[in-house]
Motif scaffolding. Structure first.
Motif, PDB file in Angstrom:
ATOM      1  N   LEU A 179       0.837  -1.199   0.000  1.00 12.97           N
ATOM      2  CA  LEU A 179       0.000   0.000   0.000  1.00 12.97           C
ATOM      3  C   LEU A 179       0.875   1.252   0.000  1.00 12.97           C
ATOM      4  CD1 LEU A 179      -3.145   0.617   0.490  1.00 12.97           C
ATOM      5  CD2 LEU A 179      -2.487   0.950   2.870  1.00 12.97           C
ATOM      6  N   LEU A 180       0.491   2.225  -0.846  1.00 12.04           N
ATOM      7  CA  LEU A 180       1.127   3.537  -0.853  1.00 12.04           C
ATOM      8  C   LEU A 180       0.025   4.590  -0.917  1.00 12.04           C
ATOM      9  CD1 LEU A 180       2.885   1.598  -3.106  1.00 12.04           C
ATOM     10  CD2 LEU A 180       4.456   3.500  -2.777  1.00 12.04           C
ATOM     11  N   TRP A 181       0.226   5.704  -0.233  1.00 13.08           N
ATOM     12  CA  TRP A 181      -0.748   6.791  -0.340  1.00 13.08           C
ATOM     13  C   TRP A 181      -0.011   8.128  -0.446  1.00 13.08           C
ATOM     14  CZ3 TRP A 181      -0.005   3.876   4.036  1.00 13.08           C
ATOM     15  CH2 TRP A 181       0.371   4.533   5.218  1.00 13.08           C
ATOM     16  N   ARG A 182      -0.658   9.053  -1.153  1.00 17.30           N
ATOM     17  CA  ARG A 182      -0.041  10.343  -1.449  1.00 17.30           C
ATOM     18  C   ARG A 182      -0.812  11.473  -0.766  1.00 17.30           C
ATOM     19  NH1 ARG A 182      -1.226  14.396  -4.714  1.00 17.30           N
ATOM     20  NH2 ARG A 182      -2.915  13.231  -5.721  1.00 17.30           N
ATOM     21  N   ARG A 183      -0.074  12.392  -0.168  1.00 13.81           N
ATOM     22  CA  ARG A 183      -0.635  13.650   0.331  1.00 13.81           C
ATOM     23  C   ARG A 183       0.260  14.763  -0.180  1.00 13.81           C
ATOM     24  NH1 ARG A 183      -0.916  12.825   5.703  1.00 13.81           N
ATOM     25  NH2 ARG A 183       0.886  14.119   6.256  1.00 13.81           N
ATOM     26  N   GLY A 184      -0.243  15.507  -1.162  1.00 11.99           N
ATOM     27  CA  GLY A 184       0.603  16.474  -1.840  1.00 11.99           C
ATOM     28  C   GLY A 184       1.688  15.750  -2.614  1.00 11.99           C
ATOM     29  N   ASN A 185       2.932  16.146  -2.400  1.00 10.58           N
ATOM     30  CA  ASN A 185       4.059  15.478  -3.055  1.00 10.58           C
ATOM     31  C   ASN A 185       4.698  14.409  -2.173  1.00 10.58           C
ATOM     32  OD1 ASN A 185       3.974  16.816  -5.521  1.00 10.58           O
ATOM     33  ND2 ASN A 185       5.174  18.544  -4.762  1.00 10.58           N
ATOM     34  N   VAL A 187       4.718  10.760  -0.527  1.00 12.71           N
ATOM     35  CA  VAL A 187       4.175   9.413  -0.697  1.00 12.71           C
ATOM     36  C   VAL A 187       4.544   8.591   0.533  1.00 12.71           C
ATOM     37  CG1 VAL A 187       4.212   7.305  -2.070  1.00 12.71           C
ATOM     38  CG2 VAL A 187       4.317   9.542  -3.199  1.00 12.71           C
ATOM     39  N   PHE A 188       3.549   8.048   1.186  1.00 14.85           N
ATOM     40  CA  PHE A 188       3.742   7.291   2.419  1.00 14.85           C
ATOM     41  C   PHE A 188       3.521   5.800   2.150  1.00 14.85           C
ATOM     42  CE2 PHE A 188       2.335  11.521   3.471  1.00 14.85           C
ATOM     43  CZ  PHE A 188       3.167  11.907   4.512  1.00 14.85           C
ATOM     44  N   THR A 189       4.250   4.986   2.875  1.00 17.88           N
ATOM     45  CA  THR A 189       4.057   3.533   2.820  1.00 17.88           C
ATOM     46  C   THR A 189       4.451   2.948   4.175  1.00 17.88           C
ATOM     47  OG1 THR A 189       4.518   1.535   1.511  1.00 17.88           O
ATOM     48  CG2 THR A 189       6.383   2.972   1.977  1.00 17.88           C
ATOM     49  N   ARG A 215       8.345  12.791  -2.513  1.00 15.84           N
ATOM     50  CA  ARG A 215       9.175  12.483  -1.344  1.00 15.84           C
ATOM     51  C   ARG A 215       8.591  11.257  -0.661  1.00 15.84           C
ATOM     52  NH1 ARG A 215       9.892  14.070   4.431  1.00 15.84           N
ATOM     53  NH2 ARG A 215       7.707  14.727   4.429  1.00 15.84           N
ATOM     54  N   VAL A 216       9.403  10.222  -0.493  1.00 15.12           N
ATOM     55  CA  VAL A 216       8.939   8.965   0.097  1.00 15.12           C
ATOM     56  C   VAL A 216       9.153   8.979   1.604  1.00 15.12           C
ATOM     57  CG1 VAL A 216       9.251   6.467   0.159  1.00 15.12           C
ATOM     58  CG2 VAL A 216       9.400   7.685  -2.022  1.00 15.12           C
ATOM     59  N   VAL A 217       8.124   8.561   2.344  1.00 16.91           N
ATOM     60  CA  VAL A 217       8.204   8.477   3.798  1.00 16.91           C
ATOM     61  C   VAL A 217       7.670   7.116   4.229  1.00 16.91           C
ATOM     62  CG1 VAL A 217       7.629   9.557   5.989  1.00 16.91           C
ATOM     63  CG2 VAL A 217       7.735  10.960   3.906  1.00 16.91           C
ATOM     64  N   GLU A 218       8.492   6.301   4.883  1.00 20.39           N
ATOM     65  CA  GLU A 218       8.053   5.032   5.449  1.00 20.39           C
ATOM     66  C   GLU A 218       7.621   5.268   6.891  1.00 20.39           C
ATOM     67  OE1 GLU A 218      10.206   1.370   4.119  1.00 20.39           O
ATOM     68  OE2 GLU A 218      11.762   2.830   3.599  1.00 20.39           O
ATOM     69  N   VAL A 219       6.426   4.801   7.244  1.00 19.70           N
ATOM     70  CA  VAL A 219       5.819   5.192   8.507  1.00 19.70           C
ATOM     71  C   VAL A 219       5.227   4.015   9.264  1.00 19.70           C
ATOM     72  CG1 VAL A 219       5.290   7.545   7.748  1.00 19.70           C
ATOM     73  CG2 VAL A 219       3.640   5.708   7.315  1.00 19.70           C
ATOM     74  N   HIS A 220       5.095   4.204  10.582  1.00 17.74           N
ATOM     75  CA  HIS A 220       4.223   3.398  11.429  1.00 17.74           C
ATOM     76  C   HIS A 220       3.045   4.303  11.777  1.00 17.74           C
ATOM     77  CE1 HIS A 220       6.931   0.037  11.915  1.00 17.74           C
ATOM     78  NE2 HIS A 220       7.877   0.795  12.413  1.00 17.74           N
TER      79      HIS A 220
END
Length: 269
Positions: A179-185, A187-189, A215-220
Motif C-alpha cells: 500500500l502507498l498513499w499520497r498527500r501532496g508530493n 508518498v507514504f508507505t 518524497r517517500v516516507v516510510e511510517v508506522h
C-alpha cells in the motif's frame, strides 16, 4: 504445470517440511511476452529469505535457468517459485535436511487485474491482524495462514482488497499487495520492519519515487493517515499497480501517483 527439482511432477513427499511446517519461502512473478519480469529481484528475494530462514539452498543458477525456460513462449502468465528446506524427520529440527526442494509452476494471469487498473478498487478493513515479528517481517515465507483468513473475510465483503493492520493497530499491507498513499508530493508507505511482506513491486516503486519529484516516507501509522490522503494505490508483482477508489465512506479520484508509477511498472522486463 509443476516442476519439482527439475522434474515435471505435482506431488511432494509427505515428509517435506513445506507440508510439515510451512518451512520455506516463495515468490510470484509476472510473465510478459515470454519473459520473467524483474527476475533478478525475485531471485534476490528468495536468497534473502533463505538466509533469514537458514535454508542451505545453493542451486541459484539452475533455478534462474528454470524460471527463464518456463516463461518462454508464454505471452502472459504467472510463475510461482517455492523453496522448502526439503524432506526431514518428524520434529522441528532441520539438521537432517541437506537437500532443499524447489518447486516451480506456471498459471494463467488473473484477468481481473485489467479491470482493477481501469476502474480502481475498494478496500475493506480486515478483522484479521498480523502478528509482529521482526525476525520474519518483510520476507515471503510459506506460513500464510493470516492471509488465508484475511482472504476468507474479504470474500464476505463487497471490496476487492483488504486493508490489513498489525496487532498494534498500524497499517501494514493488503491481503496480497502493498500500500502507498499520497498527500501532496509526499508518498507514504508502511515500514516493513515488524510485519508484512516487502514486495518486489513495492521496492521497485520506492526506487523510482526516490528519483522523482515525490518524497517517500516510510511510517508506522494508524488508519487515520489514510483518510487524510489525496490518493491511494496498491501494488504487487502481478498487478503491478492499481488505484484505490474507496475505503468506507472515503473516496478518491486523483490518479497523479498512479499515472507516474503505472508506465514504469509496465517496463519491468
Amino acid at each position: 504445470m509443476f516442476f519439482i527439482n527439475g522434474q515435471q511432477q505435482d506431488s511432494l513427499p509427505a515428509s517435506d517440511r513445506a507440508t510439515q511446517f510451512g518451512d520455506g519461502c516463495f515468490t510470484t512473478a509476472r510473465i510478459a511476452e515470454g519473459e520473467v519480469c524483474l527476475v533478478d529481484a525475485h531471485l534476490q528475494r528468495l536468497q534473502l529469505a533463505c538466509e533469514r530462514l537458514l535454508i542451505p539452498f545453493t542451486d541459484w543458477a539452475e533455478l534462474q535457468r528454470e524460471m527463464i525456460n518456463m516463461a518462454k513462449g508464454n505471452p502472459r502468465g504467472v510463475l510461482k517459485v517455492i523453496i522448502s528446506r526439503g524432506a526431514g524427520g518428524r520434529g522441528y529440527s532441520g539438521a537432517s535436511c541437506l537437500n532443499p526442494t524447489r518447486i516451480l509452476s506456471v498459471s494463467a494471469y488473473p484477468a481481473h487485474y485489467d479491470l482493477w487498473r481501469r476502474d480502481g478498487i475498494r478496500l475493506a478493513l480486515s478483522p484479521v491482524r498480523l502478528g509482529r515479528n521482526p525476525m520474519l517481517a518483510g520476507i515471503k515465507h510459506l506460513n500464510r495462514l493470516e492471509q488465508v483468513l484475511i482472504r476468507a473475510h474479504l470474500e464476505q465483503s463487497d471490496a476487492e482488497e483488504a486493508l490489513v493492520l498489525d496487532s498494534d493497530g498500524l497499517i501494514t499491507e493488503c491481503c496480497a499487495a502493498n500500500l502507498l498513499w499520497r498527500r501532496g508530493n509526499d508518498v507514504f508507505t508502511p515500514k516493513m520492519d515488524q510485519a508484512g511482506v516487502n514486495g518486489i513491486m513495492r521496492q521497485f516503486c520506492l526506487q523510482h519515487l526516490a528519483h522523482s519529484a515525490f518524497r517517500v516516507v516510510e511510517v508506522h501509522t494508524g488508519v487515520e493517515a489514510l483518510l487524510d490522503a489525496d490518493e491511494v494505490v496498491v501494488c504487487n508483482a502481478l498487478m503491478p499497480v492499481v488505484p484505490v477508489r474507496a475505503y468506507g465512506d472515503k473516496t478518491w479520484s486523483s490518479r497523479e501517483l498512479y499515472s507516474f508509477l503505472a508506465p514504469l511498472c509496465e517496463q519491468t522486463r
